[in-house]
Design a protein around this motif. Structure first.
Motif, PDB file in Angstrom:
ATOM      1  N   GLU A 191       0.806  -1.211   0.000  1.00  0.00           N
ATOM      2  CA  GLU A 191       0.000   0.000   0.000  1.00  0.00           C
ATOM      3  C   GLU A 191       0.844   1.268   0.000  1.00  0.00           C
ATOM      4  O   GLU A 191       0.436   2.294  -0.547  1.00  0.00           O
ATOM      5  CB  GLU A 191      -0.942  -0.008   1.200  1.00  0.00           C
ATOM      6  CG  GLU A 191      -2.007   1.071   1.132  1.00  0.00           C
ATOM      7  CD  GLU A 191      -3.061   0.898   2.207  1.00  0.00           C
ATOM      8  OE1 GLU A 191      -3.862   1.827   2.375  1.00  0.00           O
ATOM      9  OE2 GLU A 191      -3.087  -0.161   2.851  1.00  0.00           O
ATOM     10  N   GLU A 192       2.038   1.209   0.609  1.00  0.00           N
ATOM     11  CA  GLU A 192       2.874   2.401   0.655  1.00  0.00           C
ATOM     12  C   GLU A 192       3.373   2.813  -0.726  1.00  0.00           C
ATOM     13  O   GLU A 192       3.597   3.993  -0.995  1.00  0.00           O
ATOM     14  CB  GLU A 192       4.063   2.180   1.594  1.00  0.00           C
ATOM     15  CG  GLU A 192       3.733   2.360   3.066  1.00  0.00           C
ATOM     16  CD  GLU A 192       2.905   1.218   3.620  1.00  0.00           C
ATOM     17  OE1 GLU A 192       2.792   0.185   2.943  1.00  0.00           O
ATOM     18  OE2 GLU A 192       2.348   1.358   4.729  1.00  0.00           O
ATOM     19  N   THR A 193       3.562   1.824  -1.616  1.00  0.00           N
ATOM     20  CA  THR A 193       4.061   2.136  -2.959  1.00  0.00           C
ATOM     21  C   THR A 193       2.955   2.183  -4.003  1.00  0.00           C
ATOM     22  O   THR A 193       3.147   2.709  -5.092  1.00  0.00           O
ATOM     23  CB  THR A 193       5.106   1.089  -3.395  1.00  0.00           C
ATOM     24  OG1 THR A 193       4.491  -0.199  -3.406  1.00  0.00           O
ATOM     25  CG2 THR A 193       6.299   1.095  -2.454  1.00  0.00           C
ATOM     26  N   LEU A 194       1.789   1.630  -3.653  1.00  0.00           N
ATOM     27  CA  LEU A 194       0.715   1.502  -4.632  1.00  0.00           C
ATOM     28  C   LEU A 194       0.352   2.838  -5.265  1.00  0.00           C
ATOM     29  O   LEU A 194       0.175   2.926  -6.487  1.00  0.00           O
ATOM     30  CB  LEU A 194      -0.518   0.895  -3.952  1.00  0.00           C
ATOM     31  CG  LEU A 194      -1.807   0.822  -4.770  1.00  0.00           C
ATOM     32  CD1 LEU A 194      -1.611  -0.017  -6.022  1.00  0.00           C
ATOM     33  CD2 LEU A 194      -2.939   0.250  -3.919  1.00  0.00           C
ATOM     34  N   PHE A 195       0.262   3.877  -4.469  1.00  0.00           N
ATOM     35  CA  PHE A 195      -0.238   5.152  -4.972  1.00  0.00           C
ATOM     36  C   PHE A 195       0.875   6.095  -5.438  1.00  0.00           C
ATOM     37  O   PHE A 195       0.651   7.290  -5.610  1.00  0.00           O
ATOM     38  CB  PHE A 195      -1.120   5.820  -3.913  1.00  0.00           C
ATOM     39  CG  PHE A 195      -2.324   4.985  -3.561  1.00  0.00           C
ATOM     40  CD1 PHE A 195      -3.339   4.773  -4.482  1.00  0.00           C
ATOM     41  CD2 PHE A 195      -2.418   4.371  -2.317  1.00  0.00           C
ATOM     42  CE1 PHE A 195      -4.433   3.986  -4.174  1.00  0.00           C
ATOM     43  CE2 PHE A 195      -3.516   3.576  -1.997  1.00  0.00           C
ATOM     44  CZ  PHE A 195      -4.526   3.392  -2.933  1.00  0.00           C
ATOM     45  N   GLU A 196       2.065   5.523  -5.644  1.00  0.00           N
ATOM     46  CA  GLU A 196       3.170   6.322  -6.169  1.00  0.00           C
ATOM     47  C   GLU A 196       3.249   6.290  -7.687  1.00  0.00           C
ATOM     48  O   GLU A 196       4.005   7.051  -8.287  1.00  0.00           O
ATOM     49  CB  GLU A 196       4.498   5.835  -5.574  1.00  0.00           C
ATOM     50  CG  GLU A 196       4.604   6.042  -4.068  1.00  0.00           C
ATOM     51  CD  GLU A 196       5.873   5.461  -3.491  1.00  0.00           C
ATOM     52  OE1 GLU A 196       6.686   4.902  -4.281  1.00  0.00           O
ATOM     53  OE2 GLU A 196       6.082   5.558  -2.266  1.00  0.00           O
ATOM     54  N   ASP A 197       2.502   5.389  -8.308  1.00  0.00           N
ATOM     55  CA  ASP A 197       2.619   5.207  -9.752  1.00  0.00           C
ATOM     56  C   ASP A 197       1.242   4.838 -10.312  1.00  0.00           C
ATOM     57  O   ASP A 197       0.608   3.883  -9.837  1.00  0.00           O
ATOM     58  CB  ASP A 197       3.632   4.101 -10.064  1.00  0.00           C
ATOM     59  CG  ASP A 197       3.972   3.986 -11.536  1.00  0.00           C
ATOM     60  OD1 ASP A 197       3.062   4.102 -12.374  1.00  0.00           O
ATOM     61  OD2 ASP A 197       5.149   3.757 -11.860  1.00  0.00           O
ATOM     62  N   ILE A 198       0.795   5.565 -11.313  1.00  0.00           N
ATOM     63  CA  ILE A 198      -0.516   5.302 -11.889  1.00  0.00           C
ATOM     64  C   ILE A 198      -0.594   3.905 -12.500  1.00  0.00           C
ATOM     65  O   ILE A 198      -1.661   3.282 -12.536  1.00  0.00           O
ATOM     66  CB  ILE A 198      -0.879   6.384 -12.934  1.00  0.00           C
ATOM     67  CG1 ILE A 198      -2.368   6.264 -13.314  1.00  0.00           C
ATOM     68  CG2 ILE A 198       0.032   6.302 -14.156  1.00  0.00           C
ATOM     69  CD1 ILE A 198      -2.856   7.400 -14.177  1.00  0.00           C
ATOM     70  N   ASN A 199       0.567   3.380 -12.974  1.00  0.00           N
ATOM     71  CA  ASN A 199       0.568   2.023 -13.542  1.00  0.00           C
ATOM     72  C   ASN A 199       0.273   0.976 -12.480  1.00  0.00           C
ATOM     73  O   ASN A 199      -0.397  -0.021 -12.743  1.00  0.00           O
ATOM     74  CB  ASN A 199       1.915   1.739 -14.204  1.00  0.00           C
ATOM     75  CG  ASN A 199       2.130   2.581 -15.437  1.00  0.00           C
ATOM     76  OD1 ASN A 199       1.244   2.731 -16.266  1.00  0.00           O
ATOM     77  ND2 ASN A 199       3.316   3.163 -15.557  1.00  0.00           N
ATOM     78  N   LEU A 200       0.777   1.207 -11.265  1.00  0.00           N
ATOM     79  CA  LEU A 200       0.475   0.275 -10.175  1.00  0.00           C
ATOM     80  C   LEU A 200      -0.999   0.331  -9.808  1.00  0.00           C
ATOM     81  O   LEU A 200      -1.629  -0.688  -9.532  1.00  0.00           O
ATOM     82  CB  LEU A 200       1.330   0.611  -8.955  1.00  0.00           C
ATOM     83  CG  LEU A 200       2.841   0.381  -9.079  1.00  0.00           C
ATOM     84  CD1 LEU A 200       3.533   0.801  -7.791  1.00  0.00           C
ATOM     85  CD2 LEU A 200       3.147  -1.070  -9.394  1.00  0.00           C
ATOM     86  N   VAL A 201      -1.541   1.539  -9.799  1.00  0.00           N
ATOM     87  CA  VAL A 201      -2.966   1.692  -9.481  1.00  0.00           C
ATOM     88  C   VAL A 201      -3.820   0.965 -10.514  1.00  0.00           C
ATOM     89  O   VAL A 201      -4.786   0.269 -10.164  1.00  0.00           O
ATOM     90  CB  VAL A 201      -3.339   3.188  -9.421  1.00  0.00           C
ATOM     91  CG1 VAL A 201      -4.846   3.362  -9.258  1.00  0.00           C
ATOM     92  CG2 VAL A 201      -2.604   3.871  -8.280  1.00  0.00           C
ATOM     93  N   GLU A 202      -3.466   1.092 -11.791  1.00  0.00           N
ATOM     94  CA  GLU A 202      -4.233   0.413 -12.825  1.00  0.00           C
ATOM     95  C   GLU A 202      -4.115  -1.100 -12.688  1.00  0.00           C
ATOM     96  O   GLU A 202      -5.090  -1.825 -12.852  1.00  0.00           O
ATOM     97  CB  GLU A 202      -3.771   0.865 -14.207  1.00  0.00           C
ATOM     98  CG  GLU A 202      -4.640   0.312 -15.327  1.00  0.00           C
ATOM     99  CD  GLU A 202      -4.295   0.891 -16.680  1.00  0.00           C
ATOM    100  OE1 GLU A 202      -5.212   0.983 -17.531  1.00  0.00           O
ATOM    101  OE2 GLU A 202      -3.123   1.245 -16.908  1.00  0.00           O
ATOM    102  N   ALA A 203      -2.914  -1.577 -12.364  1.00  0.00           N
ATOM    103  CA  ALA A 203      -2.734  -3.018 -12.174  1.00  0.00           C
ATOM    104  C   ALA A 203      -3.541  -3.515 -10.981  1.00  0.00           C
ATOM    105  O   ALA A 203      -4.111  -4.608 -11.003  1.00  0.00           O
ATOM    106  CB  ALA A 203      -1.252  -3.333 -11.982  1.00  0.00           C
ATOM    107  N   PHE A 204      -3.598  -2.710  -9.922  1.00  0.00           N
ATOM    108  CA  PHE A 204      -4.401  -3.095  -8.765  1.00  0.00           C
ATOM    109  C   PHE A 204      -5.883  -3.117  -9.116  1.00  0.00           C
ATOM    110  O   PHE A 204      -6.645  -3.959  -8.631  1.00  0.00           O
ATOM    111  CB  PHE A 204      -4.139  -2.139  -7.606  1.00  0.00           C
ATOM    112  CG  PHE A 204      -4.840  -2.533  -6.340  1.00  0.00           C
ATOM    113  CD1 PHE A 204      -4.549  -3.738  -5.714  1.00  0.00           C
ATOM    114  CD2 PHE A 204      -5.800  -1.718  -5.771  1.00  0.00           C
ATOM    115  CE1 PHE A 204      -5.197  -4.114  -4.550  1.00  0.00           C
ATOM    116  CE2 PHE A 204      -6.451  -2.085  -4.597  1.00  0.00           C
ATOM    117  CZ  PHE A 204      -6.144  -3.281  -3.983  1.00  0.00           C
TER     118      PHE A 204
END
Length: 638
Positions: free
Chosen positions: A36-49
């Motif tokens: 969760e700490e890194t999830l919202f640092e990159d829009i690509n991670l958010v899309e993958a989530f």
């Protein structure tokens, strides 16, 4: 599709780099496979989530939504689950908070309380942090807003499934923190739950693109609008409008009127019909069918339905939203293996019932009458080869409406290559003895004679007396064809055809029902007739409201077969007590003198069933109540 796969690989590499390269990974707070700490640092991670949020909508990644080994329709008067009938507690009158069978585990994961709340938790985590994501371009801002709208759709979908199963539920719109007091959470009323879902859907509709402007399988304006139509249509039923536990606000409305809800349902469906959220239409020809239908016509109309449910590429205009499957990767579907005939090395589950088969009309739109040639005899049909030659419709499977041939595998139905049976299903028995002495005998007398002839009887390739996988043979006399792919070897390969969660036909049916119940009978019949004409059937003509309602409910039963819809309709209309009955097999015998007998063997029980009214709503499981004892149980399970 290839570009989507490439993109998925790219995002996976980003995740590995972002999550796997941290030296203190074990000290992080895990969010399933995400940090969760890194999830919202990159829009690509958010899309993958977000993609993970899609994946768990059905409870697990392999059986997403409705296309499962054990179909929800096997908990209705449509189909029989031959492998685990005892786990279908809904049909046994034994559903309870401490024994929910399939309704309490992964088999029906898309309506399972803990599964849905796990999915809602993920969506709330995404929505809780998405505004923190750094963006540097207008394209990223647009994508972020789209992701947010997709998340609202997923949450609304989960809550709609919870509401349609349990009534009013616990409404959570933010992620839980470690110091939250969960013992204060209570169930909201039915009305509050509906309003909450509608709020999410309005946000989703506002922020989503239309079909064709987003990758197939992701939510669209049309998908959110179809979910809104489904929700508003469901809550117009007798069940929630004073028909059951009328003074309990968790399961019955305490304010407003049914007419107001019907108007809202009609408007929601009409907006989709008017193309406000994209272009949708029934697949195939919706003009008046020719009269009479030739065999070529019947085959063409049946092919339209078959093709609708075996789509593998871009979806046609009837599909509003669904799940695409790829063989050996991603979400897995094994329809052919799970449901196909045992003689083709498949498992034969989810078998159509005789009562359902008799609901399919004749090709001219007239009702099928089992006792057509022997008035009053609803148990068996028998005929000689000369009688069959004189009138082929002595065989009950001849001359039926096109959907019958698209949906049902019956004895003699064309199917996959198998020279020994001329590429046809063989769900009958062959008797090396004359049948003439058994004509006009009672079922008991027929059974006794057939028992004496046991050594002269050979079971067909797809029976429970077959040489191959007899334990998977049909118990009803039929197999399900709908959503099976004739080109797939089920024993060896997965299916790649799509699960169609929302399609335009359902919207038309929702609209038709609202119109009929509001007294606009002809307008409702006009919507039904679009579906009938596409199926090669003639129009229903002017009728009173009661007749129109009967026609509508019949049309919905046939059109939506095996799609899970019936489980909700049995409850919505409160007709389960009438429709859930003990099952008896259809047994077919062909004798060596040309006599054939089709026996609905009422002396044999294929599945015993019992209905209890408390089951109109699912109970909250004892496990969940132990976690949150303040939650109020549904009526009848206290």
């Amino acid at each position: 599709m290839i570009m989507n796969i490439i993109k998925s690989i790219y995002i996976l590499l980003v995740l590995v780099c972002a999550l796997g390269c941290q030296t203190d990974l074990l000290e992080q707070k895990p969010l399933d496979s995400f940090n969760e700490e890194t999830l919202f640092e990159d829009i690509n991670l958010v899309e993958a989530f977000l993609w993970q949020c899609y994946d768990v909508m059905g409870g697990n990644r392999e059986e997403v939504l409705g296309m499962r080994e054990d179909l929800l329709s096997s908990s209705t008067d449509e189909l029989l689950n031959i492998h685990r009938p005892g786990e279908i507690k809904f049909l046994k009158g034994t559903l309870s908070a401490d024994d929910m069978g399939h309704f309490g585990n992964w088999r029906y994961g898309f309506i399972n309380w803990p599964n849905m709340y796990n999915s809602i938790k993920n969506v709330n985590t995404l929505l809780g942090g998405i505004d923190e994501v750094p963006i540097s371009t207008s394209a990223e801002e647009e994508l972020l807003n789209q992701i947010k709208a997709e998340a609202y759709f997923i949450r609304a979908f989960n809550y709609t499934n919870l509401l349609r199963s349990y009534g009013g539920v616990v409404l959570v719109d933010s992620k839980f923190n470690l110091d939250d007091d969960l013992t204060t959470q209570t169930r909201s009323t039915l009305e509050e739950t509906v309003d909450f879902i509608l709020g999410d859907l309005d946000k989703a509709i506002s922020g989503l693109p239309v079909k064709g402007e987003i990758a197939q399988g992701r939510a669209t304006k049309g998908a959110a609008a179809a979910l809104k139509s489904r929700l508003l249509s469901f809550v117009t039923g007798e069940l929630m409008n004073g028909g059951y536990a009328h003074d309990n606000p968790l399961v019955s409305f305490q304010s407003g009127t049914r007419q107001q809800r019907l108007e809202a349902a009609r408007q929601a469906a009409k907006a989709i019909i008017d193309q406000e959220y994209g272009t949708y239409a029934l697949a195939g020809n919706t003009n008046d069918p020719p009269e009479p239908l030739t065999q070529e016509d019947i085959d063409a109309y049946a092919q339209t339905y078959y093709d609708l449910f075996t789509q593998k590429g871009p979806w046609n205009d009837e599909v509003i939203w669904g799940i695409q499957y790829l063989n050996l990767q991603g979400n897995i579907a094994r329809n052919n293996l799970y449901w196909g005939p045992n003689g083709y090395n498949n498992w034969g589950n989810n078998e159509p019932l005789e009562s359902l088969v008799r609901e399919f009309e004749m090709s001219d739109g007239s009702p099928f009458k089992w006792d057509r040639f022997d008035p009053g005899n609803l148990v068996y049909r028998e005929f000689t080869s000369s009688e069959l030659e004189e009138n082929p419709e002595h065989n009950p499977y001849n001359g039926r409406e096109p959907r019958f041939y698209a949906y049902i595998l019956f004895d003699g139905a064309p199917w996959q290559e198998r020279p020994a049976t001329n590429d046809k299903v063989q769900a009958s028995y062959f008797v090396d003895a004359p049948g003439a002495p058994l004509l006009n005998k009672s079922v008991a007398e027929k059974n006794a004679a057939l028992t004496d002839l046991e050594s002269a009887i050979t079971g067909g390739y797809d029976t429970r007396s077959a040489a191959n996988q007899a334990w998977n043979g049909t118990k009803t006399g039929y197999y399900l064809k709908k959503m099976l792919d004739i080109s797939v070897n089920g024993e060896q390969n997965s299916n790649e055809n799509s699960w169609l969660e929302f399609r335009f036909a359902e919207v038309l049916l929702d609209y038709a029902e609202a119109c009929i119940e509001l007294g606009d009978v002809q307008e409702g019949l006009d919507a039904i007739n679009m579906i009938r004409n596409r199926a090669g059937l003639p129009d229903r003509v002017t009728a009173d409201q009661d007749q129109a309602r009967e026609w509508y409910r019949h049309e919905r039963l046939i059109e939506m077969l095996a799609e899970g819809d019936r489980w909700y309709m049995l409850r919505k209309w409160m007709i389960a007590g009438e429709e859930i009955q003990d099952l008896h097999p259809m047994e077919i015998y062909h004798f060596n003198d040309g006599v054939s007998m089709y026996i609905h063997n009422t002396d044999i029980l294929a599945d015993d069933r019992q209905w209890e009214d408390r089951q109109y709503w699912l109970p909250i499981s004892i496990t969940e109540l132990n976690k949150a004892p303040q939650l109020q149980q549904n009526p009848g399970y206290e």
